[in-house]
Design a protein around this motif. Sequence first.
Motif, mmCIF file in Angstrom:
data_model
loop_
_atom_site.group_PDB
_atom_site.id
_atom_site.type_symbol
_atom_site.label_atom_id
_atom_site.label_comp_id
_atom_site.label_asym_id
_atom_site.label_seq_id
_atom_site.Cartn_x
_atom_site.Cartn_y
_atom_site.Cartn_z
ATOM 1 N N LEU A 21 35.248 60.153 51.182
ATOM 2 C CA LEU A 21 35.120 59.984 49.724
ATOM 3 C C LEU A 21 35.727 58.661 49.261
ATOM 4 O O LEU A 21 35.149 57.966 48.416
ATOM 5 C CB LEU A 21 35.802 61.136 48.985
ATOM 6 C CG LEU A 21 35.090 62.485 48.981
ATOM 7 C CD1 LEU A 21 35.869 63.485 48.125
ATOM 8 C CD2 LEU A 21 33.671 62.372 48.440
ATOM 9 N N ALA A 25 33.780 55.669 47.562
ATOM 10 C CA ALA A 25 34.174 55.189 46.230
ATOM 11 C C ALA A 25 34.339 53.671 46.244
ATOM 12 O O ALA A 25 33.868 52.977 45.340
ATOM 13 C CB ALA A 25 35.478 55.857 45.808
ATOM 14 N N GLN A 29 32.045 51.035 44.155
ATOM 15 C CA GLN A 29 32.718 50.131 43.221
ATOM 16 C C GLN A 29 32.312 48.686 43.508
ATOM 17 O O GLN A 29 31.944 47.938 42.599
ATOM 18 C CB GLN A 29 34.228 50.292 43.366
ATOM 19 C CG GLN A 29 35.001 49.522 42.329
ATOM 20 C CD GLN A 29 36.501 49.664 42.501
ATOM 21 O OE1 GLN A 29 36.973 50.111 43.537
ATOM 22 N NE2 GLN A 29 37.240 49.289 41.502
ATOM 23 N N TRP A 91 33.042 51.755 36.687
ATOM 24 C CA TRP A 91 33.149 51.814 38.144
ATOM 25 C C TRP A 91 34.535 51.420 38.616
ATOM 26 O O TRP A 91 34.680 50.816 39.663
ATOM 27 C CB TRP A 91 32.087 50.920 38.797
ATOM 28 C CG TRP A 91 30.711 51.466 38.616
ATOM 29 C CD1 TRP A 91 29.786 51.083 37.700
ATOM 30 C CD2 TRP A 91 30.082 52.517 39.375
ATOM 31 N NE1 TRP A 91 28.635 51.819 37.826
ATOM 32 C CE2 TRP A 91 28.786 52.702 38.849
ATOM 33 C CE3 TRP A 91 30.491 53.320 40.453
ATOM 34 C CZ2 TRP A 91 27.895 53.657 39.348
ATOM 35 C CZ3 TRP A 91 29.609 54.264 40.960
ATOM 36 C CH2 TRP A 91 28.329 54.434 40.407
ATOM 37 N N PHE A 93 38.289 52.505 40.160
ATOM 38 C CA PHE A 93 38.385 53.316 41.376
ATOM 39 C C PHE A 93 38.316 54.822 41.117
ATOM 40 O O PHE A 93 37.618 55.547 41.818
ATOM 41 C CB PHE A 93 39.635 52.985 42.196
ATOM 42 C CG PHE A 93 39.525 53.536 43.587
ATOM 43 C CD1 PHE A 93 38.688 52.929 44.514
ATOM 44 C CD2 PHE A 93 40.182 54.696 43.953
ATOM 45 C CE1 PHE A 93 38.532 53.449 45.792
ATOM 46 C CE2 PHE A 93 40.027 55.225 45.222
ATOM 47 C CZ PHE A 93 39.198 54.594 46.144
ATOM 48 N N SER A 94 39.009 55.291 40.068
ATOM 49 C CA SER A 94 39.010 56.753 39.856
ATOM 50 C C SER A 94 37.618 57.237 39.438
ATOM 51 O O SER A 94 37.186 58.320 39.835
ATOM 52 C CB SER A 94 40.084 57.169 38.852
ATOM 53 O OG SER A 94 39.716 56.803 37.559
ATOM 54 N N ASP A 95 36.894 56.410 38.677
ATOM 55 C CA ASP A 95 35.526 56.776 38.303
ATOM 56 C C ASP A 95 34.610 56.812 39.522
ATOM 57 O O ASP A 95 33.776 57.705 39.659
ATOM 58 C CB ASP A 95 34.956 55.782 37.283
ATOM 59 C CG ASP A 95 35.460 56.062 35.871
ATOM 60 O OD1 ASP A 95 35.924 57.190 35.655
ATOM 61 O OD2 ASP A 95 35.412 55.179 35.016
ATOM 62 N N SER A 96 34.777 55.816 40.398
ATOM 63 C CA SER A 96 33.942 55.759 41.604
ATOM 64 C C SER A 96 34.226 56.946 42.519
ATOM 65 O O SER A 96 33.312 57.525 43.106
ATOM 66 C CB SER A 96 34.190 54.461 42.365
ATOM 67 O OG SER A 96 33.935 53.365 41.532
ATOM 68 N N PHE A 97 35.518 57.311 42.610
ATOM 69 C CA PHE A 97 35.909 58.462 43.436
ATOM 70 C C PHE A 97 35.293 59.738 42.861
ATOM 71 O O PHE A 97 34.747 60.578 43.578
ATOM 72 C CB PHE A 97 37.434 58.583 43.492
ATOM 73 C CG PHE A 97 37.930 59.712 44.359
ATOM 74 C CD1 PHE A 97 38.001 59.554 45.739
ATOM 75 C CD2 PHE A 97 38.315 60.925 43.802
ATOM 76 C CE1 PHE A 97 38.452 60.593 46.551
ATOM 77 C CE2 PHE A 97 38.758 61.969 44.608
ATOM 78 C CZ PHE A 97 38.831 61.801 45.983
ATOM 79 N N ALA A 100 31.636 59.777 43.653
ATOM 80 C CA ALA A 100 31.409 60.143 45.062
ATOM 81 C C ALA A 100 31.533 61.658 45.237
ATOM 82 O O ALA A 100 30.730 62.288 45.932
ATOM 83 C CB ALA A 100 32.402 59.414 45.959
#
Length: 252
Positions: A21, A25, A29, A91, A93-97, A100
Amino acid sequence: KAMCTGKLQTSLLVVGYFVYLLVGAAVFQALERTAEKQEKIAAAQMKEAFLQNFTHLTIAEIEQFMKNLTEAIQNGVYPVGNESQIEDSNWDFSDSFFFAGTVVSTIGYGTLHPRTVGGQIFCVFFALFGIPLNIVFLHRVGKMLSLLCKKLGKFLYEKGMRKKKIKFLTLLFFLVMGILVFLCLPSLFFQITEGWSYSEGIYFAFVTLSTIGFGDYVVGKQPGRNYFRYYRILVAIWILFGLAWIALLFNL
């Protein structure tokens, strides 16, 4: 010995799953962030041009503006407010994670989606391997939880309770505990953090954990609300354990 290998396998699976994950992510990103920033700049310029000329625009030009605006909003770009929003990325990091996680769990809200060709192709392969990995992971977590069930059952059996009654009671216990921990409490949390009503919180929690994922309600996305830093990562973890609880219920 079997116990040891089982524990090792479980640890490797959990670590592997989260690494998968995190890597996903990071790639999303890297692929999406620049394109999104360009889209935001374009939307801001479009708004600027509209505000300067809106008294002289023809109907066709206004129609075109509305069309562009709708498209921008569908892509998660809201040209509202000042320029500072160009720096806030969908995008990070927490949004990308979080994205995912919604891909491998097949929730797919549809509010955040890859726009670049690279992002879309990567998404196909990421999901292709990620969905089976997610199923294996949930199955393993469900198994660990069902061991707890067995322990509880054994304890009740030693207290002289009948097997049928034990089965019914453990199922009831996990059902009630799960509803409390995964539906009732989070909904209260969403009510406070998102400003939704309690019933909207329950609705969102159910639509998410059943993996329907309409995307009409999504966490951490309301403009003008201050969310604490790791809010979406916390929600992603709630989703994982909530899905494992549902897998356990099916097991039971």
